[in-house]
Design an enzyme around this catalytic site. Structure first.
Site, PDB file in Angstrom:
ATOM      1  N   GLU A  34      22.769  11.950  17.960  1.00 22.84           N
ATOM      2  CA  GLU A  34      23.643  13.108  17.810  1.00 22.84           C
ATOM      3  C   GLU A  34      23.060  14.393  18.377  1.00 22.84           C
ATOM      4  OE1 GLU A  34      22.217  14.330  13.289  1.00 22.84           O
ATOM      5  OE2 GLU A  34      24.057  13.203  13.571  1.00 22.84           O
ATOM      6  N   ILE A  94      20.482  12.333  -4.342  1.00 21.98           N
ATOM      7  CA  ILE A  94      21.836  12.304  -3.787  1.00 21.98           C
ATOM      8  C   ILE A  94      22.555  11.026  -4.196  1.00 21.98           C
ATOM      9  CG2 ILE A  94      23.207  12.351  -1.678  1.00 21.98           C
ATOM     10  CD1 ILE A  94      20.835  13.883  -0.373  1.00 21.98           C
ATOM     11  N   HIS A 151      27.355  15.950  11.125  1.00 20.37           N
ATOM     12  CA  HIS A 151      26.203  16.216  10.257  1.00 20.37           C
ATOM     13  C   HIS A 151      26.430  17.462   9.400  1.00 20.37           C
ATOM     14  CE1 HIS A 151      21.740  14.971  10.090  1.00 20.37           C
ATOM     15  NE2 HIS A 151      22.049  15.581   8.960  1.00 20.37           N
ATOM     16  N   ASP A 163      17.581  -0.158  -4.202  1.00 23.38           N
ATOM     17  CA  ASP A 163      16.516   0.783  -3.867  1.00 23.38           C
ATOM     18  C   ASP A 163      15.200   0.027  -3.964  1.00 23.38           C
ATOM     19  OD1 ASP A 163      16.331   4.227  -4.126  1.00 23.38           O
ATOM     20  OD2 ASP A 163      14.511   3.020  -4.093  1.00 23.38           O
ATOM     21  N   ALA A 207      23.577   9.875   5.478  1.00 26.44           N
ATOM     22  CA  ALA A 207      22.111   9.853   5.381  1.00 26.44           C
ATOM     23  C   ALA A 207      21.507  10.034   6.768  1.00 26.44           C
ATOM     24  CB  ALA A 207      21.658   8.547   4.726  1.00 26.44           C
ATOM     25  N   ARG A 208      21.082   8.943   7.398  1.00 29.78           N
ATOM     26  CA  ARG A 208      20.479   9.015   8.728  1.00 29.78           C
ATOM     27  C   ARG A 208      21.190   8.050   9.671  1.00 29.78           C
ATOM     28  NH1 ARG A 208      18.338  13.629   8.553  1.00 29.78           N
ATOM     29  NH2 ARG A 208      17.050  13.189  10.370  1.00 29.78           N
TER      30      ARG A 208
END
Length: 333
Positions: free
Chosen positions: A266, A158, A298, A177, A236-237
């Site tokens: 959420e 992604i 989401h 990363d 993402a999260r």
């Protein structure tokens, strides 16, 4: 081979029907409800696997009932799996599969669009127009994306596609990363830390998983390092961001804006209709009503192609495990 599937949504109906047509050998009992104290009684002997998709916690008793009923594999119709009790699944000997790649383009497009919404000041333009203010003013004088630096946190599938989209628009793209990919060096330049990413970026798009190490990675101290006009996008999260710290930074004009598709708590809200008067999560209400926040429930993944892949790959993963095949989508517990 027999599976029980929970949380079936209306938008998944076509994908489920097409799977059953292609695989008549698979018996699939489908329920629209999620797994909770009332519905876990649906889990009975005779099922080989369970297919789920939910963000709210599953009762521990339901996991034990899976084991007692003979369920050998738990397949989630999602890339993330931090919402499940992994320790208990391991103790009970129930294997877990996920769908790590279903349509990275869907989420990348959503992240790109959300960033561009604020980059071109659509929030201010719309607010002004609603008040009858149609003047050309400094507050809606934008900087073209080719003049900006875009930071990508997490350069997997992604993150890579998101980077490609911004690169195609002429932006300078940098990335961070833990495991840099040399093949992406024609698209982006890696920096040595998250702090450096924040200090150099005009836009940051998050594409990292939820881990103990990056819990609330974006906190008050990190926001202090940000450029004043930073646009933060999280598809993402939710746990990557300390939401209260984010809102404070927005209030203090430390950040330009935030597009939030995933909120840490959420579970009670996502894919449901609720009365806002009954919501007691003050942080969520503050997030929802903040003028510098574009909140979405989401839905970055929510395309027809992604939904079909999520359904088909999840069921196929469970089937393959039961057939004794090597499954790339299995999570090693």
């Amino acid at each position: 081979m027999k599976f029980i599937l929970f949380s079936a949504r209306e938008d998944e109906k076509i994908a489920l029907e097409s799977y059953q047509q292609k695989h008549p050998e698979i018996e699939l009992d489908i329920y629209t409800e999620s797994i909770d104290g009332n519905t876990m009684s649906y889990i009975k002997k005779g099922y080989d696997g369970l297919i789920a998709s939910q963000v709210k916690a599953i009762p521990e008793a339901a996991y034990h009932l899976m084991k007692e009923s003979g369920i050998k594999v738990f397949a989630t119709r999602s890339a993330g799996y931090d919402m499940y009790n992994l320790k208990l699944l391991k103790e009970l000997g129930i294997r877990l599969t996920r769908v790590p790649v279903y349509s990275p383009f869907a989420i990348a497009e959503f992240a790109f669009t959300s960033a561009m919404y604020f980059s071109r000041d659509f929030d201010i333009i719309q607010a002004n127009a609603q008040k009858g203010d149609f003047s050309w003013q400094k507050s809606i004088t934008s900087t073209e994306i080719r003049r900006k630096t875009v930071g990508i946190l997490g350069t997997g599938n992604i993150g890579r596609i998101t980077a490609e989209m911004f690169k195609a628009m002429g932006a300078t793209v940098i990335g961070y990363d833990l495991y840099p990919n040399k093949e992406l060096e024609s698209i982006l330049t890696y920096v040595s830390s998250v702090e450096e990413l924040v200090e150099k970026s005009d836009i940051i798009s998050l594409h990292a998983p939820a881990t103990e190490e990056n819990y609330h990675m974006f906190d008050a101290e990190l926001f202090k390092r940000a450029k004043k006009n930073l646009i933060l996008v999280n598809a993402a999260r939710g746990s990557l961001i300390d939401t209260e710290a984010l809102l404070d930074a927005l209030d203090n004009n430390q950040l330009r804006a935030a597009a939030i598709d995933t909120y840490e708590y959420e579970g009670p809200f996502v894919n449901q209709t609720v009365s806002l008067d009954a919501v007691d999560d003050k942080v969520f209400l503050r997030l929802l009503k903040h003028p510098k926040v574009l909140y979405s429930p989401h839905v970055a993944f929510h395309t027809y192609n992604a939904i079909e892949n999520l359904v088909h790959i999840a069921i196929d993963g469970a089937k393959s495990i039961l057939l004794g095949e090597e499954v790339e989508e299995e999570v090693k517990l």
